[in-house]
Design a protein around this motif. Structure first.
Motif, PDB file in Angstrom:
ATOM      1  N   HIS A  27       0.833  -1.207   0.000  1.00  0.00           N
ATOM      2  CA  HIS A  27       0.000   0.000   0.000  1.00  0.00           C
ATOM      3  C   HIS A  27       0.873   1.265   0.000  1.00  0.00           C
ATOM      4  O   HIS A  27       0.651   2.186  -0.779  1.00  0.00           O
ATOM      5  CB  HIS A  27      -0.915  -0.038   1.229  1.00  0.00           C
ATOM      6  CG  HIS A  27      -2.066   0.907   1.181  1.00  0.00           C
ATOM      7  ND1 HIS A  27      -3.078   0.883   2.108  1.00  0.00           N
ATOM      8  CD2 HIS A  27      -2.370   1.923   0.337  1.00  0.00           C
ATOM      9  CE1 HIS A  27      -3.957   1.828   1.812  1.00  0.00           C
ATOM     10  NE2 HIS A  27      -3.546   2.480   0.756  1.00  0.00           N
ATOM     11  N   HIS A  82      -3.313   9.628   1.607  1.00  0.00           N
ATOM     12  CA  HIS A  82      -2.466   8.574   2.184  1.00  0.00           C
ATOM     13  C   HIS A  82      -1.545   9.121   3.264  1.00  0.00           C
ATOM     14  O   HIS A  82      -1.311   8.459   4.273  1.00  0.00           O
ATOM     15  CB  HIS A  82      -1.673   7.855   1.081  1.00  0.00           C
ATOM     16  CG  HIS A  82      -2.504   6.898   0.298  1.00  0.00           C
ATOM     17  ND1 HIS A  82      -3.103   7.231  -0.894  1.00  0.00           N
ATOM     18  CD2 HIS A  82      -2.891   5.620   0.561  1.00  0.00           C
ATOM     19  CE1 HIS A  82      -3.808   6.191  -1.332  1.00  0.00           C
ATOM     20  NE2 HIS A  82      -3.690   5.205  -0.471  1.00  0.00           N
ATOM     21  N   TRP A 130     -12.918   7.064   0.438  1.00  0.00           N
ATOM     22  CA  TRP A 130     -12.406   7.410   1.768  1.00  0.00           C
ATOM     23  C   TRP A 130     -13.540   7.887   2.660  1.00  0.00           C
ATOM     24  O   TRP A 130     -14.542   8.398   2.156  1.00  0.00           O
ATOM     25  CB  TRP A 130     -11.395   8.566   1.642  1.00  0.00           C
ATOM     26  CG  TRP A 130     -10.214   8.272   0.781  1.00  0.00           C
ATOM     27  CD1 TRP A 130     -10.175   8.294  -0.585  1.00  0.00           C
ATOM     28  CD2 TRP A 130      -8.906   7.895   1.211  1.00  0.00           C
ATOM     29  NE1 TRP A 130      -8.912   7.960  -1.018  1.00  0.00           N
ATOM     30  CE2 TRP A 130      -8.119   7.715   0.056  1.00  0.00           C
ATOM     31  CE3 TRP A 130      -8.318   7.697   2.460  1.00  0.00           C
ATOM     32  CZ2 TRP A 130      -6.769   7.346   0.117  1.00  0.00           C
ATOM     33  CZ3 TRP A 130      -6.984   7.339   2.527  1.00  0.00           C
ATOM     34  CH2 TRP A 130      -6.221   7.157   1.372  1.00  0.00           C
ATOM     35  N   ASP A 169      -9.058   4.668   4.602  1.00  0.00           N
ATOM     36  CA  ASP A 169      -8.979   4.302   3.187  1.00  0.00           C
ATOM     37  C   ASP A 169      -9.840   3.057   2.980  1.00  0.00           C
ATOM     38  O   ASP A 169      -9.585   2.020   3.609  1.00  0.00           O
ATOM     39  CB  ASP A 169      -7.498   4.009   2.857  1.00  0.00           C
ATOM     40  CG  ASP A 169      -7.232   3.745   1.379  1.00  0.00           C
ATOM     41  OD1 ASP A 169      -8.183   3.472   0.624  1.00  0.00           O
ATOM     42  OD2 ASP A 169      -6.041   3.808   0.996  1.00  0.00           O
ATOM     43  N   HIS A 173      -7.448  -2.116  -2.090  1.00  0.00           N
ATOM     44  CA  HIS A 173      -6.011  -2.369  -1.856  1.00  0.00           C
ATOM     45  C   HIS A 173      -5.644  -2.172  -0.387  1.00  0.00           C
ATOM     46  O   HIS A 173      -4.597  -2.626   0.055  1.00  0.00           O
ATOM     47  CB  HIS A 173      -5.128  -1.525  -2.792  1.00  0.00           C
ATOM     48  CG  HIS A 173      -5.152  -0.045  -2.577  1.00  0.00           C
ATOM     49  ND1 HIS A 173      -5.208   0.870  -3.616  1.00  0.00           N
ATOM     50  CD2 HIS A 173      -5.109   0.713  -1.455  1.00  0.00           C
ATOM     51  CE1 HIS A 173      -5.195   2.104  -3.129  1.00  0.00           C
ATOM     52  NE2 HIS A 173      -5.137   2.030  -1.819  1.00  0.00           N
TER      53      HIS A 173
END
Ligand code: MN
Length: 207
Positions: A27, A82, A130, A169, A173
């Motif tokens: 990630h 992120h 998100w 998130d 993934h």
């Protein structure tokens, strides 16, 4: 100057058992890294933007040249989201305290009601996206889920604006290796990792 990938603030295995080391490694080192790389690639086409911060760029996407606007939206948002996601986790866990805890009670009624509302936003976001806890200029907290890598920092794009101080998130993934299709289980596990000290620090900076 090109943007750089912020290093992960802990080891790949620091978030186990809630998020496995392999997921964190891919990630951060592959997905997050690619957003930074692709943001820089887009901006190479417009050197006149080189003095802008990511917040300045995505805060006024209408001013970004059309040929790179979508790339800046996706990769600028991806980079910032992120950064916040990694920063607001730690192995310690716990519960909010002090002024932040008071603001949560005032805005949502109780910590449990807040937790339920943010979880519902995260689990209910259709497809990749998100769920944020955000603060407006008056210190009021709110919750927003967004598709893609949109953020409440994108004025005129996201449904609400404000400063994000916590985010989860919910792209596949983020959880698929360990949780497969069970996004709700991943979100429940994520609550064990919220770095409340960091969230309180970010809340304090906004006020
Ligand atoms: Mn991600």
């Amino acid at each position: 100057m090109a943007f750089t990938l912020a290093p992960l603030p802990y080891a790949f295995n620091a978030l186990e058992p809630h998020i496995d080391a392999r997921t964190v490694e891919i990630h951060h080192d592959k997905h997050h890294a690619a957003y930074v790389t692709n943001l820089n690639k887009a901006l190479e086409k417009h050197p006149e933007l080189s003095s802008k911060t990511i917040v300045e760029l995505i805060g006024n996407l209408a001013a970004v040249p059309e040929d790179i606007r979508t790339a800046v939206r996706n990769n600028g948002g991806g980079t910032l989201n992120h950064d916040l996601f990694w920063q607001t986790m730690s192995a310690k866990g716990g519960k909010p305290a002090g002024a932040l805890a008071g603001a949560i009670d005032k805005s949502f009624g109780s910590y449990d009601a807040f937790r339920e509302k943010l979880s519902a936003a995260a689990v209910g976001q259709f497809g990749s996206g998100w769920a944020f806890l955000l603060v407006d200029g008056a210190g009021k907290l709110d919750i927003l889920s967004t598709p893609g890598h949109d953020t409440p920092l994108m004025k005129g794009v996201a449904a609400k604006t404000g400063t994000p101080i916590l985010v989860v998130d919910v792209w596949e993934h983020a959880y698929y290796l360990k949780y497969q299709n069970r996004r709700a289980d991943f979100v429940a596990a994520w609550w064990n990792l919220v770095n409340w000290g960091k969230v309180a620090e970010l809340y304090g900076k906004v006020l």
